[in-house]
Design a protein around this motif. Structure first.
Motif, PDB file in Angstrom:
ATOM      1  N   PHE A  28      -7.708   2.345  10.357  1.00  0.00           N
ATOM      2  CA  PHE A  28      -7.332   3.612  10.619  1.00  0.00           C
ATOM      3  C   PHE A  28      -6.981   4.760   9.774  1.00  0.00           C
ATOM      4  O   PHE A  28      -5.629   4.390   9.443  1.00  0.00           O
ATOM      5  N   VAL A  29      -7.396   5.639   9.351  1.00  0.00           N
ATOM      6  CA  VAL A  29      -7.323   6.473   8.047  1.00  0.00           C
ATOM      7  C   VAL A  29      -6.780   7.898   8.417  1.00  0.00           C
ATOM      8  O   VAL A  29      -7.537   8.456   9.120  1.00  0.00           O
ATOM      9  N   PHE A  30      -5.644   8.181   7.830  1.00  0.00           N
ATOM     10  CA  PHE A  30      -5.050   9.764   7.804  1.00  0.00           C
ATOM     11  C   PHE A  30      -5.772  10.618   6.860  1.00  0.00           C
ATOM     12  O   PHE A  30      -5.836  10.339   5.624  1.00  0.00           O
ATOM     13  N   HIS A  31      -6.283  11.707   7.364  1.00  0.00           N
ATOM     14  CA  HIS A  31      -7.068  12.677   6.642  1.00  0.00           C
ATOM     15  C   HIS A  31      -6.215  13.824   6.294  1.00  0.00           C
ATOM     16  O   HIS A  31      -7.313  14.891   5.955  1.00  0.00           O
ATOM     17  N   GLY A  32      -5.221  14.007   6.914  1.00  0.00           N
ATOM     18  CA  GLY A  32      -4.390  15.440   6.915  1.00  0.00           C
ATOM     19  C   GLY A  32      -4.070  15.758   8.300  1.00  0.00           C
ATOM     20  O   GLY A  32      -4.695  14.941   9.001  1.00  0.00           O
ATOM     21  N   GLU A  63     -12.693   3.946  10.033  1.00  0.00           N
ATOM     22  CA  GLU A  63     -13.748   3.762   9.326  1.00  0.00           C
ATOM     23  C   GLU A  63     -13.656   2.648   8.144  1.00  0.00           C
ATOM     24  O   GLU A  63     -12.603   1.926   8.101  1.00  0.00           O
ATOM     25  N   ASP A  64     -14.602   2.584   7.336  1.00  0.00           N
ATOM     26  CA  ASP A  64     -14.621   1.549   6.395  1.00  0.00           C
ATOM     27  C   ASP A  64     -13.603   1.872   5.266  1.00  0.00           C
ATOM     28  O   ASP A  64     -13.374   3.063   4.752  1.00  0.00           O
ATOM     29  N   VAL A  65     -12.877   0.840   4.957  1.00  0.00           N
ATOM     30  CA  VAL A  65     -11.837   1.122   3.608  1.00  0.00           C
ATOM     31  C   VAL A  65     -11.905  -0.416   2.809  1.00  0.00           C
ATOM     32  O   VAL A  65     -12.327  -1.327   3.597  1.00  0.00           O
ATOM     33  N   GLY A 117      -1.085   0.976   5.486  1.00  0.00           N
ATOM     34  CA  GLY A 117      -0.454   0.168   6.650  1.00  0.00           C
ATOM     35  C   GLY A 117      -1.241  -0.809   7.501  1.00  0.00           C
ATOM     36  O   GLY A 117      -2.210  -1.423   6.991  1.00  0.00           O
ATOM     37  N   THR A 118      -0.603  -1.169   8.475  1.00  0.00           N
ATOM     38  CA  THR A 118      -1.228  -2.280   9.354  1.00  0.00           C
ATOM     39  C   THR A 118      -2.539  -2.106  10.258  1.00  0.00           C
ATOM     40  O   THR A 118      -2.930  -2.878  10.822  1.00  0.00           O
ATOM     41  N   GLN A 119      -2.882  -0.762  10.476  1.00  0.00           N
ATOM     42  CA  GLN A 119      -3.743  -0.531  11.543  1.00  0.00           C
ATOM     43  C   GLN A 119      -5.172  -0.802  10.890  1.00  0.00           C
ATOM     44  O   GLN A 119      -5.958   0.272  10.712  1.00  0.00           O
ATOM     45  N   ALA A 120      -5.396  -2.012  10.602  1.00  0.00           N
ATOM     46  CA  ALA A 120      -6.570  -2.276   9.938  1.00  0.00           C
ATOM     47  C   ALA A 120      -7.031  -3.879  10.246  1.00  0.00           C
ATOM     48  O   ALA A 120      -6.130  -4.469  10.599  1.00  0.00           O
ATOM     49  N   GLU A 121      -7.879  -4.422   9.833  1.00  0.00           N
ATOM     50  CA  GLU A 121      -8.283  -5.944   9.720  1.00  0.00           C
ATOM     51  C   GLU A 121      -7.619  -6.567   8.948  1.00  0.00           C
ATOM     52  O   GLU A 121      -7.327  -7.757   9.284  1.00  0.00           O
ATOM     53  N   TYR A 122      -7.156  -6.156   7.806  1.00  0.00           N
ATOM     54  CA  TYR A 122      -6.174  -7.083   6.775  1.00  0.00           C
ATOM     55  C   TYR A 122      -5.058  -5.879   6.215  1.00  0.00           C
ATOM     56  O   TYR A 122      -5.380  -4.813   6.109  1.00  0.00           O
ATOM     57  N   VAL A 123      -4.043  -6.568   5.863  1.00  0.00           N
ATOM     58  CA  VAL A 123      -3.069  -5.485   5.288  1.00  0.00           C
ATOM     59  C   VAL A 123      -2.275  -6.245   4.168  1.00  0.00           C
ATOM     60  O   VAL A 123      -2.106  -7.721   4.438  1.00  0.00           O
ATOM     61  N   ARG A 124      -1.872  -5.770   3.215  1.00  0.00           N
ATOM     62  CA  ARG A 124      -1.161  -6.095   1.941  1.00  0.00           C
ATOM     63  C   ARG A 124       0.264  -5.992   2.369  1.00  0.00           C
ATOM     64  O   ARG A 124       0.812  -4.706   2.502  1.00  0.00           O
ATOM     65  N   VAL A 125       1.144  -6.909   2.464  1.00  0.00           N
ATOM     66  CA  VAL A 125       2.721  -6.690   2.809  1.00  0.00           C
ATOM     67  C   VAL A 125       3.452  -6.965   1.661  1.00  0.00           C
ATOM     68  O   VAL A 125       3.552  -8.181   0.943  1.00  0.00           O
ATOM     69  N   PRO A 126       3.995  -6.076   0.812  1.00  0.00           N
ATOM     70  CA  PRO A 126       4.756  -6.370  -0.268  1.00  0.00           C
ATOM     71  C   PRO A 126       6.177  -7.013  -0.003  1.00  0.00           C
ATOM     72  O   PRO A 126       6.434  -7.171   1.062  1.00  0.00           O
ATOM     73  N   HIS A 127       6.800  -7.729  -0.878  1.00  0.00           N
ATOM     74  CA  HIS A 127       7.977  -8.412  -0.847  1.00  0.00           C
ATOM     75  C   HIS A 127       8.028  -9.272   0.414  1.00  0.00           C
ATOM     76  O   HIS A 127       8.858  -9.164   1.243  1.00  0.00           O
ATOM     77  N   ALA A 128       6.967 -10.135   0.457  1.00  0.00           N
ATOM     78  CA  ALA A 128       6.755 -11.021   1.680  1.00  0.00           C
ATOM     79  C   ALA A 128       7.844 -11.829   2.308  1.00  0.00           C
ATOM     80  O   ALA A 128       7.923 -11.869   3.259  1.00  0.00           O
ATOM     81  N   ASP A 129       8.656 -12.159   1.391  1.00  0.00           N
ATOM     82  CA  ASP A 129       9.682 -13.155   1.501  1.00  0.00           C
ATOM     83  C   ASP A 129      10.614 -12.794   2.501  1.00  0.00           C
ATOM     84  O   ASP A 129      11.169 -13.241   3.422  1.00  0.00           O
ATOM     85  N   LEU A 130      11.094 -11.543   2.607  1.00  0.00           N
ATOM     86  CA  LEU A 130      11.794 -10.541   3.353  1.00  0.00           C
ATOM     87  C   LEU A 130      11.361  -9.822   4.389  1.00  0.00           C
ATOM     88  O   LEU A 130      11.999  -9.166   5.185  1.00  0.00           O
TER      89      LEU A 130
END
Length: 356
Positions: free
Chosen positions: A4-8, A15-17, A118-131
């Motif tokens: 789910f993409v913010f376009h302003g 959409e596809d990302v 962010g997270t409103q997608a099928e997959y998300v990259r989470v930085p600093h995963a340990d915390l």
């Protein structure tokens, strides 16, 4: 994948990302199984958070499964079911060492759906995963667990703890949306004498009563007078602002007693007037803050043991590909009765997905 993409301001789409990948050795990739929509997402769509760049995938709350980790991740591994926190924490900077993860200066803080995808997608990259991700108790359903990514730690830390709620207090919660309801639930852990909920919508006031408010009052019925009547004219010990508009903040400052505390939780998109000509003499403490999520592990344990009930907060569920419809329902909460909207996995006992 889809996201789910913010376009302003006023423009967004499911959409596809591009699929996310590991960028840093502390990253984790999470397959999203359940996600929710926050009031802050609505503020972004209105243009109230201008630092969010066009093209950003929104969302900062999710439950899912780890599918890949960077080489430096130690506490989770592929296959683990986790909560992705709304706050990322490097664990090394001055603020993280103090537990103030929301103020992280090492590439963390509130970044998901804000400064990075962010997270409103099928997959998300989470930085600093340990915390920044938390393994989940098996007994906790995904649509319940996702509420602990943001609203419960926010209400608890920025509202209840910052407000210094104590046994015997009179607590007023202005705004009976999801954050306000979570503040009512967590304030009850401290045995206040009474909790008073204030809102515009009768449906939300009914929900506040179900969640433990001792008195409810619509804005049209002079809540300031009710607070005065219930406190012998003194005012409330703690007032929690959970709306984020100038009128509600200024109302909070008029309700608080001398020596009381106003805890602002709402996200403000416009200036509010601080009436120091009235407040300077009252010894009032006003706190603001972004959640740190340091309480998340404790809250998850309490939820798993049934000490923090959550199920009634989720009023609508949708499959992920109905993100736009879910936003519409959440944005029209006064009409739809929506509290929290969850997309993805359904509860085990659910057979249908309500549309409104």
């Amino acid at each position: 994948m889809k996201g789910f993409v913010f376009h302003g301001p006023g423009r967004s789409a499911w959409e596809d990302v591009p699929d996310p990948g590991i960028k840093d050795p502390t990253d984790a990739i999470v397959r999203v199984d359940a996600v929710t929509i926050c009031g802050t997402d609505l503020h972004i769509l209105k243009g109230d958070v201008p630092e969010v760049p066009s093209g950003t995938v929104l969302g900062h709350e999710a439950v899912g499964e780890i599918v890949e980790t960077g080489s430096d991740v130690r506490t989770v591994r592929p296959g683990d079911r986790v909560l992705a926190s709304c706050i990322s924490a490097c664990g090394r900077c001055r603020f993280c060492k103090d537990g103030a993860y929301g103020q992280c200066r090492g590439g963390g803080g509130w970044i998901l759906g804000h400064l990075i995808d962010g997270t409103q997608a099928e997959y998300v990259r989470v930085p600093h995963a340990d915390l920044s991700v938390h393994p989940l108790p098996g007994a906790l359903e995904s649509q319940d667990a996702v509420l602990f990514a943001d609203i419960f730690p926010t209400a608890y830390e920025v509202g209840v703890i910052n407000g210094g709620v104590r046994p015997g207090d009179t607590v007023v919660v202005v705004g009976a949306g999801p954050i306000g309801l979570a503040a009512i639930l967590t304030a009850r852990l401290y045995s206040p004498e009474r909790i008073i909920a204030v809102d515009l919508a009768d449906s939300r006031l009914e929900a506040a009563r179900r969640f433990g408010a001792d008195a409810v009052v619509p804005v049209r019925d002079e809540p300031e007078q009710l607070v005065a009547d219930l406190t012998d004219g003194i005012g409330a010990d703690v007032v929690i602002e959970a709306v984020g508009v100038p009128e509600s903040f200024e109302m909070c400052t008029r309700m608080v007693r001398p020596g009381g505390r106003v805890a602002n939780v709402g996200v403000h998109g416009k200036p509010a007037t601080l009436h120091l000509e009235d407040l300077w003499i009252k010894n009032v403490t006003i706190t603001t803050g972004l959640v740190d999520t340091s309480s998340t592990p404790t809250l998850l344990r309490m939820a798993a043991s049934g000490r923090v009930p959550t199920s009634e907060l989720v009023t609508h569920t949708f499959p992920m590909d109905q993100m736009e419809e879910a936003y519409e329902v959440f944005a029209r909460a006064a009409d739809t009765g929506a509290l929290k909207v969850v997309l993805g996995e359904q509860r085990h006992d659910e057979l249908a997905v309500p549309a409104a």
